[in-house]
Design an enzyme around this catalytic site. Structure first.
Site, short mmCIF file in Angstrom:
data_model
loop_
_atom_site.label_atom_id
_atom_site.label_comp_id
_atom_site.label_asym_id
_atom_site.label_seq_id
_atom_site.Cartn_x
_atom_site.Cartn_y
_atom_site.Cartn_z
N CYS A 68 0.86 -1.18 0.00
CA CYS A 68 0.00 0.00 0.00
C CYS A 68 0.89 1.23 0.00
CB CYS A 68 -0.87 -0.02 1.26
SG CYS A 68 -1.94 1.42 1.40
N HIS A 77 -8.99 -4.04 -1.66
CA HIS A 77 -8.04 -3.22 -0.91
C HIS A 77 -8.49 -1.75 -0.91
CE1 HIS A 77 -3.69 -2.13 0.14
NE2 HIS A 77 -4.21 -0.98 -0.19
N GLU A 78 -8.89 -1.26 -2.08
CA GLU A 78 -9.28 0.15 -2.20
C GLU A 78 -10.63 0.43 -1.53
OE1 GLU A 78 -7.01 2.19 -3.06
OE2 GLU A 78 -5.69 0.59 -3.73
N HIS A 95 -10.06 1.04 1.97
CA HIS A 95 -9.60 2.40 2.25
C HIS A 95 -10.78 3.36 2.46
CE1 HIS A 95 -5.27 2.52 2.07
NE2 HIS A 95 -5.20 1.94 0.88
NI NI Z 1 -3.56 1.03 -0.08
#
Ligand code: NI
Length: 183
Positions: free
Chosen positions: A111, A154-155, A158
């Site tokens: 990341c 993953h995003e 976030h």
């Molecule tokens: Ni990331």
């Protein structure tokens, strides 16, 4: 243009941990420019010569919150073996369904906001169907798999204030490895 120092890191946990808010259409000029800048940053970061010269790390995904913008959008730019990019500009995403099968990135997930190496398995669905809006406000539904599926998950994390490091079991970083496929 985005610079590496614009990207928040774990030191900026207060912001990174916030839950981003839905984007209201039409997008502002500023957000459209930002999205294009984010794509450009990721492309350049995956150019070995450029990355080395500018001492930046390669990344294939970047969420608005990593730039301190609390809006639910992110971009993915994935450099394929033939050198072309598979790219997504994703706004207000929602996972509609996912595979039973789970996978993890064998070399460890990375990341741009986590500047240390973190060992361990981050369980992800091998395939997901995701609904989102593009920058013009058109609804898109896509089935994505493997690396791209990992990047989406993953995003999306976030946007909810979650980092990949949260998903690694602290006591046993390789827990359940046998039940997942390495990619
Ligand atoms: Ni990331």
């Amino acid at each position: 243009m985005i610079k590496e120092c614009d990207i928040l890191t774990e030191k900026d946990a207060k912001t990174l941990r916030e839950v981003s808010k839905d984007v209201i259409f039409p997008l502002s000029e500023e957000d459209i420019l930002k999205i294009n800048d984010m794509i450009m940053y990721l492309r350049l970061s995956q150019d070995e010569e450029y990355a080395e010269k500018n001492n930046i790390r390669a990344g294939m995904g970047l969420a608005a919150i990593q730039l301190g913008i609390k809006k639910r959008f992110f971009v993915i730019s994935y450099k394929k073996e033939d050198g072309t990019f598979e790219e997504y500009k994703v706004i207000n995403p929602k996972i509609l369904s996912h595979s039973e099968e789970e996978i993890y990135v064998e070399e460890g997930e990375g990341c741009l906001s986590v500047t240390r190496y973190v060992e361990g398995i981050v369980p992800r669905y091998a395939r997901i169907t995701v609904e989102y809006y593009d920058e013009f406000g058109n609804k898109q539904t896509k089935r994505v798999r493997e690396e791209i599926a990992v990047a989406f998950q993953h995003e999306i994390d976030h946007l909810n204030g979650i980092l990949f490091t949260d998903k690694i079991d602290k006591k046993n970083p390789f827990k359940n490895q046998e039940n997942m496929r390495a990619i």
